[in-house]
Scaffold this active site. Sequence first.
Site, PDB file in Angstrom:
ATOM      1  N   GLU A 121       7.733  18.295 -24.627  1.00  0.00           N
ATOM      2  CA  GLU A 121       7.227  18.643 -23.298  1.00  0.00           C
ATOM      3  C   GLU A 121       7.818  19.960 -22.812  1.00  0.00           C
ATOM      4  O   GLU A 121       7.177  20.699 -22.051  1.00  0.00           O
ATOM      5  CB  GLU A 121       7.529  17.517 -22.308  1.00  0.00           C
ATOM      6  CG  GLU A 121       6.774  16.219 -22.569  1.00  0.00           C
ATOM      7  CD  GLU A 121       5.290  16.298 -22.205  1.00  0.00           C
ATOM      8  OE1 GLU A 121       4.851  17.344 -21.664  1.00  0.00           O
ATOM      9  OE2 GLU A 121       4.566  15.319 -22.470  1.00  0.00           O
ATOM     10  N   ARG A 159       0.808  -1.231   0.000  1.00  0.00           N
ATOM     11  CA  ARG A 159       0.000   0.000   0.000  1.00  0.00           C
ATOM     12  C   ARG A 159       0.836   1.275   0.000  1.00  0.00           C
ATOM     13  O   ARG A 159       0.374   2.342   0.377  1.00  0.00           O
ATOM     14  CB  ARG A 159      -0.987   0.015   1.167  1.00  0.00           C
ATOM     15  CG  ARG A 159      -2.009  -1.127   1.113  1.00  0.00           C
ATOM     16  CD  ARG A 159      -3.067  -0.994   2.189  1.00  0.00           C
ATOM     17  NE  ARG A 159      -4.072  -2.036   2.054  1.00  0.00           N
ATOM     18  CZ  ARG A 159      -3.986  -3.234   2.618  1.00  0.00           C
ATOM     19  NH1 ARG A 159      -2.919  -3.528   3.349  1.00  0.00           N
ATOM     20  NH2 ARG A 159      -4.942  -4.126   2.452  1.00  0.00           N
ATOM     21  N   HIS A 182      -2.424  10.839 -26.924  1.00  0.00           N
ATOM     22  CA  HIS A 182      -2.636   9.493 -26.398  1.00  0.00           C
ATOM     23  C   HIS A 182      -3.419   8.632 -27.391  1.00  0.00           C
ATOM     24  O   HIS A 182      -3.183   7.417 -27.494  1.00  0.00           O
ATOM     25  CB  HIS A 182      -3.353   9.550 -25.063  1.00  0.00           C
ATOM     26  CG  HIS A 182      -2.479   9.996 -23.939  1.00  0.00           C
ATOM     27  ND1 HIS A 182      -2.971  10.411 -22.717  1.00  0.00           N
ATOM     28  CD2 HIS A 182      -1.126  10.122 -23.848  1.00  0.00           C
ATOM     29  CE1 HIS A 182      -1.962  10.748 -21.928  1.00  0.00           C
ATOM     30  NE2 HIS A 182      -0.845  10.575 -22.597  1.00  0.00           N
ATOM     31  N   LYS A 238       6.391  22.553 -14.138  1.00  0.00           N
ATOM     32  CA  LYS A 238       5.642  21.404 -13.635  1.00  0.00           C
ATOM     33  C   LYS A 238       5.595  21.413 -12.115  1.00  0.00           C
ATOM     34  O   LYS A 238       4.556  21.112 -11.511  1.00  0.00           O
ATOM     35  CB  LYS A 238       6.252  20.100 -14.139  1.00  0.00           C
ATOM     36  CG  LYS A 238       5.410  18.891 -13.754  1.00  0.00           C
ATOM     37  CD  LYS A 238       5.638  17.698 -14.630  1.00  0.00           C
ATOM     38  CE  LYS A 238       4.581  16.633 -14.354  1.00  0.00           C
ATOM     39  NZ  LYS A 238       4.773  15.419 -15.168  1.00  0.00           N
ATOM     40  N   ASN A 256      -1.664  18.654 -19.438  1.00  0.00           N
ATOM     41  CA  ASN A 256      -2.098  17.717 -20.474  1.00  0.00           C
ATOM     42  C   ASN A 256      -2.325  18.407 -21.816  1.00  0.00           C
ATOM     43  O   ASN A 256      -2.944  17.827 -22.711  1.00  0.00           O
ATOM     44  CB  ASN A 256      -3.383  17.008 -20.043  1.00  0.00           C
ATOM     45  CG  ASN A 256      -3.133  15.979 -18.966  1.00  0.00           C
ATOM     46  OD1 ASN A 256      -2.179  15.215 -19.044  1.00  0.00           O
ATOM     47  ND2 ASN A 256      -3.974  15.964 -17.949  1.00  0.00           N
ATOM     48  N   LYS A 281       2.743  11.312 -10.683  1.00  0.00           N
ATOM     49  CA  LYS A 281       1.807  10.472 -11.430  1.00  0.00           C
ATOM     50  C   LYS A 281       2.523   9.193 -11.850  1.00  0.00           C
ATOM     51  O   LYS A 281       3.599   9.234 -12.432  1.00  0.00           O
ATOM     52  CB  LYS A 281       1.290  11.206 -12.667  1.00  0.00           C
ATOM     53  CG  LYS A 281       0.243  12.246 -12.363  1.00  0.00           C
ATOM     54  CD  LYS A 281      -0.096  13.061 -13.592  1.00  0.00           C
ATOM     55  CE  LYS A 281      -1.235  12.491 -14.349  1.00  0.00           C
ATOM     56  NZ  LYS A 281      -1.689  13.416 -15.434  1.00  0.00           N
ATOM     57  N   HIS A 309      -2.254  16.451 -25.078  1.00  0.00           N
ATOM     58  CA  HIS A 309      -2.182  15.023 -24.776  1.00  0.00           C
ATOM     59  C   HIS A 309      -3.444  14.237 -25.145  1.00  0.00           C
ATOM     60  O   HIS A 309      -3.395  13.009 -25.238  1.00  0.00           O
ATOM     61  CB  HIS A 309      -1.877  14.820 -23.290  1.00  0.00           C
ATOM     62  CG  HIS A 309      -0.444  15.057 -22.943  1.00  0.00           C
ATOM     63  ND1 HIS A 309       0.188  16.255 -23.195  1.00  0.00           N
ATOM     64  CD2 HIS A 309       0.490  14.257 -22.364  1.00  0.00           C
ATOM     65  CE1 HIS A 309       1.447  16.178 -22.776  1.00  0.00           C
ATOM     66  NE2 HIS A 309       1.648  14.977 -22.288  1.00  0.00           N
ATOM     67  N   ARG A 339      -3.839  21.283 -12.533  1.00  0.00           N
ATOM     68  CA  ARG A 339      -2.866  20.364 -13.106  1.00  0.00           C
ATOM     69  C   ARG A 339      -3.242  19.890 -14.505  1.00  0.00           C
ATOM     70  O   ARG A 339      -2.391  19.459 -15.277  1.00  0.00           O
ATOM     71  CB  ARG A 339      -2.669  19.165 -12.178  1.00  0.00           C
ATOM     72  CG  ARG A 339      -1.571  18.216 -12.674  1.00  0.00           C
ATOM     73  CD  ARG A 339      -1.150  17.207 -11.648  1.00  0.00           C
ATOM     74  NE  ARG A 339      -0.122  16.339 -12.209  1.00  0.00           N
ATOM     75  CZ  ARG A 339       0.658  15.550 -11.490  1.00  0.00           C
ATOM     76  NH1 ARG A 339       0.539  15.529 -10.169  1.00  0.00           N
ATOM     77  NH2 ARG A 339       1.560  14.793 -12.071  1.00  0.00           N
ATOM     78  N   GLU A 352      -4.724  16.519  -9.820  1.00  0.00           N
ATOM     79  CA  GLU A 352      -5.381  16.903 -11.058  1.00  0.00           C
ATOM     80  C   GLU A 352      -6.845  17.250 -10.844  1.00  0.00           C
ATOM     81  O   GLU A 352      -7.727  16.870 -11.624  1.00  0.00           O
ATOM     82  CB  GLU A 352      -5.250  15.754 -12.081  1.00  0.00           C
ATOM     83  CG  GLU A 352      -5.266  16.218 -13.524  1.00  0.00           C
ATOM     84  CD  GLU A 352      -4.831  15.138 -14.486  1.00  0.00           C
ATOM     85  OE1 GLU A 352      -3.771  15.314 -15.094  1.00  0.00           O
ATOM     86  OE2 GLU A 352      -5.532  14.120 -14.590  1.00  0.00           O
ATOM     87  N   HIS A 394       6.330   9.459 -27.760  1.00  0.00           N
ATOM     88  CA  HIS A 394       5.382  10.275 -27.004  1.00  0.00           C
ATOM     89  C   HIS A 394       5.492  11.750 -27.380  1.00  0.00           C
ATOM     90  O   HIS A 394       4.481  12.418 -27.626  1.00  0.00           O
ATOM     91  CB  HIS A 394       5.622  10.094 -25.504  1.00  0.00           C
ATOM     92  CG  HIS A 394       4.741  10.950 -24.650  1.00  0.00           C
ATOM     93  ND1 HIS A 394       3.377  10.769 -24.553  1.00  0.00           N
ATOM     94  CD2 HIS A 394       5.030  12.021 -23.855  1.00  0.00           C
ATOM     95  CE1 HIS A 394       2.862  11.675 -23.734  1.00  0.00           C
ATOM     96  NE2 HIS A 394       3.836  12.442 -23.303  1.00  0.00           N
TER      97      HIS A 394
END
Length: 357
Positions: free
Chosen positions: A183, A119, A250, A225, A243, A141, A246, A239, A235, A262
Amino acid sequence: MTRSRVHVGGPEPYDVVIGTGVLGELPGMVGDRARAVAVVHAEGLPQIAHPVCRVLEQAGYAVHALPVPDGEAAKEVGVLAGLWSSFARHGMTRTDVVVGVGGGATTDLAGFAAASWLRGVRAVLVPTTLLGMVDAAVGGKTGINVPEGKNLVGAFHPPGGVLCDLATLMTMPREDYVSGLAEIVKAGFIADPAILDLVEDDPRGAASPDGPHTRELVERAIKVKADVVSADLKESGLREILNYGHTLAHAIEKAEDYRFRHGHAVAIGMVYAAELARLAGRLPADVVRRHRDILSSVGLPVSYAADWAGLRATMTVDKKARGTTLRFVVLDGVAKPGRLEGPDEELLAAAYREVSR
């Protein structure tokens, strides 16, 4: 030896150390509570993983090197399950640490393995690619891919620290390095126009790891960032601006079975988002042209042609969607990010026609 630090705030703060020859900082990030360290590394990077293991062994830790496939092939359920089994065999406890060494895919996987083992155990990340340094390793993330889409399974799990050794960038293939620039350019468009000025002034230098502004570009992108995730880790609002580009990116990656770089997909996705904002009356045409000019000047693609229906269907499961409503990050100007919710289908298709020419 110069090095700099970017602090990432929030409920679990940490530092990103940027410089050359910074591995000596690694034991301090791992901490004195750990007995064992699992070094999850891309199997194609033994020349980088071995020094990491050596530094940790010299600091007195029991080190377990765990190679994983290179690239997106690492972000699969089977690979993750294999790491869990390795952690169990080596008796990894809650005070032990996972160190991720490699590109963005490796650090995504290592971070999620750490987040899900017992966990949650501590993770420290050593990104070795430009994309990993300015994007994947910073922000907490973590995740893996499933056949239905990219990064749909994961967790927010801030690392205990991030080490960016700029010397590793010199070993990167040119196309991979240029891919990471997407990026950085994204950070310029959403928050820091000085990045755009640096790239425009010397695109050839920006496209090379030994360019005169490499360190500044990396630091500025990481700072963008860090500022965003410090204010919004999970997010919930702000945040989402990270993206930018993106949503289509994606979908392209999935259509290409994750064999498409990417950063290349993000470059195309940013042009699409810019065209979408222009057609919606929110972004001047000259800013759209600036997208195309800057990205193409460093060797990034700005167009893509494939079946629109398939891409559109994939975008339906984008993480920013809310129910059946598709949401895009768009710009109202440079460094003025906003949202476009539920755009008309013809608007979406018209923007794609501009990209697929």
